[in-house]
Motif scaffolding. Structure first.
Motif, mmCIF file in Angstrom:
data_model
loop_
_atom_site.group_PDB
_atom_site.id
_atom_site.type_symbol
_atom_site.label_atom_id
_atom_site.label_comp_id
_atom_site.label_asym_id
_atom_site.label_seq_id
_atom_site.Cartn_x
_atom_site.Cartn_y
_atom_site.Cartn_z
ATOM 1 N N VAL A 154 1.118 -1.545 0.255
ATOM 2 C CA VAL A 154 -0.103 0.594 0.024
ATOM 3 C C VAL A 154 0.812 0.893 -0.092
ATOM 4 O O VAL A 154 2.127 0.670 0.181
ATOM 5 N N ALA A 155 0.149 2.226 -0.269
ATOM 6 C CA ALA A 155 0.997 3.679 -0.174
ATOM 7 C C ALA A 155 2.125 3.808 0.552
ATOM 8 O O ALA A 155 3.016 4.465 1.213
ATOM 9 N N GLU A 156 1.362 3.277 2.023
ATOM 10 C CA GLU A 156 2.526 3.002 3.283
ATOM 11 C C GLU A 156 3.318 2.476 3.611
ATOM 12 O O GLU A 156 4.479 2.424 3.879
ATOM 13 N N GLY A 157 3.551 0.894 2.539
ATOM 14 C CA GLY A 157 4.256 0.096 2.292
ATOM 15 C C GLY A 157 3.888 -1.461 2.471
ATOM 16 O O GLY A 157 3.270 -1.697 1.647
ATOM 17 N N LEU A 158 4.860 -1.910 3.071
ATOM 18 C CA LEU A 158 4.621 -3.042 2.643
ATOM 19 C C LEU A 158 3.111 -3.769 3.456
ATOM 20 O O LEU A 158 2.871 -3.036 4.960
ATOM 21 N N LEU A 159 2.345 -4.420 2.742
ATOM 22 C CA LEU A 159 1.181 -4.926 3.438
ATOM 23 C C LEU A 159 0.874 -6.540 3.307
ATOM 24 O O LEU A 159 0.933 -6.831 4.367
ATOM 25 N N GLY A 160 1.543 -7.466 2.408
ATOM 26 C CA GLY A 160 1.380 -8.744 3.128
ATOM 27 C C GLY A 160 1.572 -9.647 2.223
ATOM 28 O O GLY A 160 2.639 -9.541 1.078
ATOM 29 N N GLN A 161 1.653 -11.211 1.719
ATOM 30 C CA GLN A 161 2.015 -11.721 -0.047
ATOM 31 C C GLN A 161 0.526 -12.366 0.087
ATOM 32 O O GLN A 161 -0.120 -12.795 0.847
ATOM 33 N N VAL A 162 0.485 -12.131 -1.430
ATOM 34 C CA VAL A 162 -0.224 -13.642 -2.116
ATOM 35 C C VAL A 162 -0.213 -14.957 -1.635
ATOM 36 O O VAL A 162 -0.002 -15.465 -1.696
ATOM 37 N N LEU A 163 -1.443 -15.544 -0.875
ATOM 38 C CA LEU A 163 -1.425 -16.393 -0.566
ATOM 39 C C LEU A 163 -2.294 -17.540 -1.205
ATOM 40 O O LEU A 163 -1.864 -18.708 -1.446
ATOM 41 N N HIS A 164 -3.627 -17.095 -2.142
ATOM 42 C CA HIS A 164 -3.972 -18.306 -3.092
ATOM 43 C C HIS A 164 -4.885 -17.253 -3.850
ATOM 44 O O HIS A 164 -5.132 -15.652 -3.805
ATOM 45 N N VAL A 165 -4.845 -17.800 -5.187
ATOM 46 C CA VAL A 165 -4.718 -16.994 -6.124
ATOM 47 C C VAL A 165 -6.605 -17.782 -6.973
ATOM 48 O O VAL A 165 -5.882 -19.044 -7.112
ATOM 49 N N GLY A 166 -7.298 -16.762 -7.264
ATOM 50 C CA GLY A 166 -8.606 -17.604 -8.142
ATOM 51 C C GLY A 166 -7.965 -16.995 -9.615
ATOM 52 O O GLY A 166 -6.967 -15.990 -9.561
ATOM 53 N N PRO A 167 -9.143 -16.822 -10.642
ATOM 54 C CA PRO A 167 -9.078 -16.625 -11.721
ATOM 55 C C PRO A 167 -9.128 -15.539 -11.920
ATOM 56 O O PRO A 167 -8.960 -14.424 -12.544
ATOM 57 N N ARG A 168 -10.823 -14.424 -11.228
ATOM 58 C CA ARG A 168 -10.244 -12.964 -10.897
ATOM 59 C C ARG A 168 -10.239 -12.326 -9.246
ATOM 60 O O ARG A 168 -10.161 -11.294 -9.788
ATOM 61 N N THR A 169 -9.732 -13.086 -8.929
ATOM 62 C CA THR A 169 -9.971 -13.025 -7.220
ATOM 63 C C THR A 169 -8.256 -13.203 -6.801
ATOM 64 O O THR A 169 -7.705 -14.078 -7.427
ATOM 65 N N ALA A 170 -8.013 -12.437 -5.735
ATOM 66 C CA ALA A 170 -6.360 -13.554 -4.582
ATOM 67 C C ALA A 170 -6.771 -13.176 -3.562
ATOM 68 O O ALA A 170 -7.051 -11.924 -2.840
ATOM 69 N N GLU A 171 -6.318 -13.679 -2.565
ATOM 70 C CA GLU A 171 -6.217 -13.686 -0.611
ATOM 71 C C GLU A 171 -4.769 -13.168 -0.412
ATOM 72 O O GLU A 171 -3.603 -14.052 -0.975
ATOM 73 N N ILE A 172 -4.852 -11.950 0.032
ATOM 74 C CA ILE A 172 -3.329 -11.691 0.509
ATOM 75 C C ILE A 172 -3.567 -11.475 2.022
ATOM 76 O O ILE A 172 -3.931 -11.317 2.737
ATOM 77 N N LEU A 173 -2.573 -12.480 2.425
ATOM 78 C CA LEU A 173 -2.253 -12.693 3.797
ATOM 79 C C LEU A 173 -1.417 -11.336 4.687
ATOM 80 O O LEU A 173 -0.378 -11.023 3.909
ATOM 81 N N LEU A 174 -1.872 -10.882 5.060
ATOM 82 C CA LEU A 174 -1.366 -9.224 5.971
ATOM 83 C C LEU A 174 -0.493 -9.777 6.833
ATOM 84 O O LEU A 174 -0.050 -11.046 7.638
ATOM 85 N N LEU A 175 0.432 -9.048 7.025
ATOM 86 C CA LEU A 175 2.269 -9.070 8.047
ATOM 87 C C LEU A 175 1.597 -9.139 9.037
ATOM 88 O O LEU A 175 1.878 -9.896 9.481
ATOM 89 N N SER A 176 0.459 -8.531 9.570
ATOM 90 C CA SER A 176 0.064 -8.801 11.244
ATOM 91 C C SER A 176 -0.689 -10.119 11.223
ATOM 92 O O SER A 176 -1.294 -10.714 12.304
ATOM 93 N N ASP A 177 -0.835 -11.249 10.304
ATOM 94 C CA ASP A 177 -1.529 -12.462 10.650
ATOM 95 C C ASP A 177 -0.417 -13.190 11.622
ATOM 96 O O ASP A 177 1.379 -13.007 11.341
ATOM 97 N N ASP A 178 -0.506 -14.045 12.193
ATOM 98 C CA ASP A 178 0.870 -14.630 13.550
ATOM 99 C C ASP A 178 1.827 -15.506 12.703
ATOM 100 O O ASP A 178 1.952 -16.485 13.182
#
Length: 253
Positions: A120-144
């Protein structure tokens, strides 16, 4: 004598001539006034249409300008790198108490891949965990379950920033007890592991507890990304992975 009489008659007839000419002149004046008013109304109507079109164009221009501003803000947050970015919008979904993630409207059709860094504009948000054809799930860096190799921007000291499940706090692991660290220090990605490019802000040191005879300091940090209010995300491709992972589509950067 005749000339005098003629002059007298002409002088007397002049008011009558003016009176006789008044309807014609009045009609001309009214006609001219009506034509001028009609022309003015037509010009106003054209200006109104042009104004409406310009407003519509300005809305598009503003949207593009805002997107450009957000991209520049994220790019300026890091060291210059050969990379590509793709803007994605967050999709509201029901939260999962066991995992902190955000769903975005980009997927494999846009070249998104598992493990991809998200910013995001402030810096790192996380990384992509799962990917579908039109959507993706991003695991946030705050997740344990999420950990990021970082370094202290001021000193270069390396460590690991571990999520705690709390969007306000991360734990900084493997930082020597004698390390030069202060509250307010900015932690940035170190680049180790090759997933996250170096230099992106991750968190700021918020608390330092005295080490109880251990080898490592007890340090907490606050994530810079607003993990509890994500609306737009920047997906990152490093230049050497673009040709392999980023297809040539209308959505690709």
């Amino acid at each position: 004598l005749l000339d005098g009489v003629r002059g007298w008659l002409m002088a007397g007839a002049e008011p009558l001539q003016r009176l006789a000419a008044m309807p014609t002149q009045l009609w001309r004046d009214v006609s001219e006034s009506t034509r001028s008013r009609s022309d003015l109304e037509n010009e106003i109507a054209l200006l109104d249409q042009e104004n409406l079109l310009l407003k519509g164009q300005m809305q598009t221009f503003w949207s593009l300008q805002e997107e450009n501003r957000r991209l520049r803000a994220a790019l300026n947050a890091a060291q210059p790198l050969e990379q590509d970015l793709l803007l994605a919008e967050a999709i509201p979904v029901k939260g999962d108490a066991r995992r902190q993630f955000v769903l975005v409207n980009r997927g494999s059709r846009d070249g998104v891949f598992v493990g991809q860094a998200a910013l995001v504009a402030e810096g790192l948000l996380g990384q992509v965990l799962h990917v579908g054809p039109r959507t993706a799930e991003i695991l946030l860096l705050s997740d344990d379950t999420h950990a990021v190799p970082v370094r202290i921007a001021r000193t270069g000291q390396r460590a690991i920033a571990q999520g705690t499940g709390n969007g306000e706090r991360m734990e900084i692991l493997y930082l020597p007890s004698n390390a030069d660290v202060k509250e307010g220090d900015v932690l940035v990605t170190s680049g180790l592991g090759g997933i996250f490019p170096p230099g992106y802000p991750v968190a700021t040191v918020s608390a330092i507890a005295e080490a109880a005879g251990g080898d490592f300091a007890r340090v907490s940090a606050r994530p810079l990304a607003p993990v509890d209010d994500v609306r737009e995300v920047l997906l990152l491709w490093m230049r050497d992975t673009v040709s392999a992972d980023l297809p040539k589509t209308d959505h690709a950067p």
